[in-house]
Design a protein around this motif. Structure first.
Motif, PDB file in Angstrom:
ATOM      1  N   GLY A 442       0.896  -1.276  -0.140  1.00  0.00           N
ATOM      2  CA  GLY A 442       0.091   0.093   0.107  1.00  0.00           C
ATOM      3  C   GLY A 442       0.952   1.060   0.173  1.00  0.00           C
ATOM      4  O   GLY A 442       0.510   2.363  -0.611  1.00  0.00           O
ATOM      5  N   ASP A 459      -5.417  -1.789   0.732  1.00  0.00           N
ATOM      6  CA  ASP A 459      -6.056  -1.448   2.079  1.00  0.00           C
ATOM      7  C   ASP A 459      -6.986  -2.606   2.440  1.00  0.00           C
ATOM      8  O   ASP A 459      -7.100  -3.055   3.598  1.00  0.00           O
ATOM      9  N   LYS A 653      -9.932   2.123  10.569  1.00  0.00           N
ATOM     10  CA  LYS A 653     -10.188   1.680   9.173  1.00  0.00           C
ATOM     11  C   LYS A 653     -11.623   1.887   8.540  1.00  0.00           C
ATOM     12  O   LYS A 653     -12.065   2.151   7.765  1.00  0.00           O
ATOM     13  N   GLU A 656     -12.799   4.699   6.824  1.00  0.00           N
ATOM     14  CA  GLU A 656     -12.518   4.938   5.581  1.00  0.00           C
ATOM     15  C   GLU A 656     -13.273   4.892   4.436  1.00  0.00           C
ATOM     16  O   GLU A 656     -13.500   5.527   3.369  1.00  0.00           O
TER      17      GLU A 656
END
Lengths: 716, 716
Positions: A442, A459, A653, A656
């Motif tokens: 990433g 991701d 996360k 996101e």
């Protein structure tokens, strides 16, 4: 039995062969653009430079310990120490070198498809996994073969036991340094880089303008890959050795002693084969679930391992009565087989529980995301609450494991359960070691300016990596909890053996008249429990401080570069990545030494302190209690830190793709709630990647040092 | 001995008399303006409403337990339970009612001078302190006198022991409910109010426009005053009872049994007098140091207590040989006297260590302030590091205490040390209970718009309050650590007694053939240690979640009020304070029940579970190990939470006068660094005021329930 040992060694070699084959297949993959290669090259150089420095420092300590073991014990013990240390270092070294080459190839593959990215990354993880299991098994098996076959020592001879324990110590010493040093490096870079990059300069993670970004990616490799490999190598080696030693003690003088010592090795050999087979089942299904693909491999390995256990039984101890243990109880082969299955079940349950506590989509992570909406403080409060709560179910599983295996086949049964648990380490490490590769991929994608959907693929892989990383740590500490009794029993029976020999006039004069009292009614036992219990807390505190200090120095360095090279932010000037790497290397090496010595010296200091205040018997009692004390608190500290940290990371996360709170509002990346979740993630970083995982080697090393202390005193 | 008991009771009465005198003198002080009285009235009403609801709920549980103890044990045991519960509730109830009247008078006095403010606040704290120590001592002494004098039971009779243990249980039950309920209320209000007020609306703490501000001040009284009082009452009662029981067991059948049972009571009686004298030495010196003034009182009490101990010795057991304990060792009066001094020394050292870890101006708090400069995340990381590290020195002090007292006079000596430690509880509680009064006084000053220098005085008092609050908690948990052996020994010897009687055919049939094995080699002991060790972690996790949930509901309520009454922020409309208080009351009462039952039920569940799997002997072994397990992890969890929380709080305070970092930059209130320190403070709130302190009653209650379980099984 020699034939079986050779077959087991062959299984170990097969794992190494798998690693060689997989390495070739990875190196053959496409390396992407020149820009990607430049970035990957910088990461590789940094990682290699760090590892060289770390191993040099450890080697200096190692040479002293080698000389000491030779002087205080024997050349065989010193050789065992060297074997453990060198093979552990080798597994980490090769694994990391593959990892720093697989990252770029994963990024390139992910630009084709998610499945292709997963394929390369997982194969790279599997290399580390197979090297860990294979080299550990090879080391123990071959050295046992050399000692008992060629050199002609009896399998239960003190020299054999001391040498195997020293092998475990070699692995432990590497492990604690690698876990701590790597952990301080990686989290110093991560925390420091985020603070100054994301928060102050407002540039995204892995932005090439951030001078700490290469260091961050180096950290993934030296901490999460090399450090983790050393940790699991040690857990594997120490568990197998402790179970063998326990077998040797329980069946001392019996004619089955050799089979009960070979049995754990045979289990490990069988499970390596099932792990290799399992790796071929990790393939993205039509539903696109990455976790599902990984689980497929894990379940195949676990189920096949039941067959593997049966085969190991068949060729060593059989399914009937094995013989009478020194305790007088008859041990049964079928019961031991069931103990092995219990070990596999414990592994499965811990994986499942850890996923529940750290995976996106379950209550714990959701509760942290929800708490982020009210602010930084509530995010951290809820994360701490989850981390504390996450200790409950694993503890109950471990307790159930202890009781059931003990009822089935006594302490040796518990040892076999832990051995079976560790048997599948190759597969578990593979699940873990693929994480840093995807994380790096990433980073490379971001820095090289690859299209956004490549980053999306990496991701997605990375989010799963957070959970699998927590799983491995839960698994390692769970095996320590279940193995607590085995390690303590090894200490207790060793001590009993020396005392009995001394009383019978067979040497070991030092132990004459020693009467340890391990009852909880003995105040020195309570003192030992408290002092042992202190180790994980103090150790954790020092490790957290070290990360904070390393991160602050990174912040200062990055600020300095931004100030002195104003062109960096405009993109016209190149940041000096190497300086940040170098600075962190020095910081990590410096900071790792003192805390590492804490668990090494603690049993020795407690022994002599109590000896001076009271007598030898109480000193041995206090040290014994210390071994359990360090496990009783260590298991809670380690599980809470690793699960809590994983949950914080995935709560971040979850923003996101936009997190929808209870009131129905969607919070996107960049929102206040997301910023609060970043704070939790920052706190969780040293929790889950430095302090928490280092507790596991700290527990083991305390136990191993206590065993060595006995051996050394016996030599006086 | 009856005369001595009457004198001891007189000492208890003297403490109550002091409380009455001090209450009158406080009530006579000036109450300030009508606006101040209006605010204080709202706080008082809220606090009384909460306490009424809390006691109603506890009373319902209490009636059930009362009936159960009568049915399962005896009327005397049930009466003991009622005495413990009612007196504990009374101490908290009166203390809090004084506290809610002293706050306004402190604010008024502080507007004249810092010294006058300290005078009123400390006197209010001393009332709670003396009521805690006085009522606890009165309860135990008079009930012992009634049972042995009027009802004619022998001092070592099972009915007497069961009744005293039940008295401890009554105190424990109140304590765990009050600590948790009060803790959830106070920190729900504090965290929630800060989040929506300071962070969202940008108004200062205690601003009258914040609808949660009265609830926050109510919380100080119900949590930090009433909850703490119940906690210390319980620690005091349980310790004295356990030491008396231990004396009764050790000297069973000897003619000194009465003196060794009266001796701990005599120590407490003497120390109450020295505590009362000490309160008169708390006066602001010419250097203006508040901590110095408090220390003066503490040191006078401690030094005079040595004389007090000597007097207690003289009139009970003397300084020569006391007699032969059942273990065969001769116990010496002089050695017991020295054990008492060790107890006082442990108190002094823990106070000193806690001040180091939580006081402004020392390394730990400075390191957190420094870390705040890099951001929210590093502030929390460093705070956690400090919290983990803060466990080391207290543990070593406790270990030294255990070893030295045991060497001097065996387990009974350790019991005497803890008794002496708790003897000065009146003074220690006084130091603590003055904190919420000053905190409230600051709130009233802010809301009533008093001049800024009044607030400065109350803030200075409040900062010291943060440290003294941490000191009391460290002291309470330290006594639990040192008392661990005493509580476990009471369990062990009780069990031995029943087994011996059963074997001799003297009843207690249930225990025939029971052979507990408390050795660490017994897997059920390891299981017990792990399950006991889990309690503080799980309990802490549930408590933290409860605070988070309560805080979120406060945030929603305040947002709703701001939305529906737009005039609040403009100052034209009055917020509905009572709704927030009512909401928190319901939340706290609801949330306190489940976690409170965890330590109550855990020993019972473990006993029957292990009994079903294995047998009675192993079940008793596992429960015994559980008692030590809960202490081994509990001590670390509690110290780390309370010290860490105190350090975070004072790190935030260090920004109020501007914090100068290592680079020489000054960060003021409102700076980014200050905001980061507020996050740490928010995290530390439930750590130090809810989860951490509630661990102490959780430890005690597990132990007491185990003792009661033995007594109940003996009645079968």
């Amino acid at each position: 039995m020699q034939t079986i040992l050779l077959v087991v060694a062959l299984c170990g070699l097969l794992a190494v062969a798998y690693a060689i084959w997989a390495t070739r297949s990875i190196l053959a993959a496409d390396q992407g653009s020149a820009r990607m290669q430049e970035i990957a090259g910088a990461i590789r150089e940094g990682a290699q430079a760090y590892l060289a420095r770390q191993y040099t420092t450890i080697a200096m300590v190692g040479v002293v310990v080698f000389a000491l073991s030779w002087f205080l014990l024997s050349l065989y013990a010193a050789a065992g120490f060297a074997i453990g240390a060198i093979l552990s270092g080798l597994a980490g070294f090769i694994g990391m070198n593959v990892s720093v080459r697989a990252n770029i190839r994963t990024a390139e593959a992910a630009s084709r498809s998610l499945g292709a990215g997963l394929g390369v990354a997982f194969k790279s993880g599997a290399i580390t996994g197979m090297l860990v299991a294979g080299l550990a098994l090879l080391g123990v098996t071959l050295y046992f073969l050399v000692l008992t076959g060629w050199l002609g020592f009896g399998p239960g001879d003190r020299t054999v036991i001391d040498s195997l324990v020293s092998l475990g110590f070699g692995a432990s010493l590497i492990s604690i340094f690698a876990r701590l040093g790597g952990g301080i490096f990686t989290k110093g870079a991560d925390v420091g880089g985020d603070l100054v990059g994301k928060v102050e300069a407002g540039i995204p993670e892995d932005d090439p303008r951030n001078p700490a970004t290469i260091a961050d990616n180096v950290g993934d490799n030296v901490g999460d890959c090399a450090g983790m490999a050393a940790d699991l190598f040690e857990t594997y080696a120490v568990t197998v050795v402790a179970t063998m030693v326990l077998g040797a003690i329980f069946f001392a003088g019996s004619n089955v002693i050799e089979s009960v010592m070979v049995y754990p090795l045979a289990i490990c050999g069988a499970c390596i084969i099932t792990s290799i087979i399992g790796t071929f089942f990790v393939r993205l299904g039509s539903n696109g679930s990455i976790m599902g693909a990984l689980y497929k491999g894990l379940w195949v390995t676990t189920l096949l391992s039941i067959v593997g256990l049966a085969i190991a039984n068949y060729f060593t101890i059989g399914f009937g009565d094995v013989g009478e243990a020194s305790s007088g109880a008859t041990i049964n082969g079928l019961n031991l087989f069931i103990c092995g299955i219990v070990g596999l079940a414990v592994t499965g349950l811990i994986v499942w529980i850890t996923e529940f506590y750290t995976g996106i989509g379950f209550r714990p992570v959701r509760s942290i995301s929800e708490a982020s909406v009210s602010g930084h403080g509530t995010n951290v409060i809820q994360g701490l609450a989850v981390s504390l709560e996450a200790t409950a179910m694993p503890t109950i599983v471990i307790v159930a494991g202890i009781i059931s295996t003990y009822q089935l086949a006594g302490l040796y049964g518990t040892g076999i359960a832990v051995t079976a648990m560790l048997g599948v380490a190759g597969m578990i490490v593979a699940l873990d070691a693929f994480g840093p590769v995807t994380d790096n991929a990433g980073g490379i994608a971001e820095m090289a300016g690859l299209p956004a959907d490549v980053r999306r693929s990496t991701d997605a892989l990375d989010a799963v990596g957070n959970t699998t990383k927590a799983v491995t740590k839960g698994y390692a500490i769970g095996s320590a909890g279940l193995g607590a009794l085995v390690l303590f029993a090894a200490y207790n029976y060793d001590l009993q053996y020396f005392v009995a020999q001394a009383e019978a006039g067979n040497g070991y004069e030092y132990f004459r008249g020693v009467q340890p009292d391990f009852a909880l009614t003995n105040p020195y036992v309570v003192v030992g429990l408290l002092l042992g219990g202190l180790i994980p807390f103090l150790f954790g505190g020092i490790a957290m401080t070290a990360v904070g200090r390393a991160a602050s120095s990174v912040v200062e360095e990055v600020r300095r570069q931004f100030r002195e090279k104003p062109g960096i932010m405009a993109g016209t000037e190149r940041p000096d990545y190497a300086r940040a790497v170098d600075l962190l290397t020095r910081a990590a090496i410096k900071e790792m030494v003192v805390p590492s010595l804490l668990p090494v010296l603690a049993p020795v200091v407690v022994y002599f302190a109590v000896y001076l205040i009271s007598d030898k018997s109480q000193a041995f009692s206090a040290v014994g209690a210390m071994l359990l004390g360090v496990i009783v608190t260590g298991i809670f500290v380690a599980i809470s830190m690793t699960s809590g940290g994983g949950a914080w990371d995935n709560a971040k996360k979850s923003f996101e793709d936009g997190f929808v709170d209870a009131a129905g509002t969607r919070h996107m990346k960049g929102s206040e709630a997301h910023k609060a979740s970043v704070t939790g993630d920052t706190v969780g970083d040293p929790y889950k990647d430095t302090a928490g995982p280092a507790v596991n080697p700290a527990i083991k090393i305390t136990n191993i040092v206590a065993l060595l202390l006995l051996a050394i005193l016996a030599h006086q």
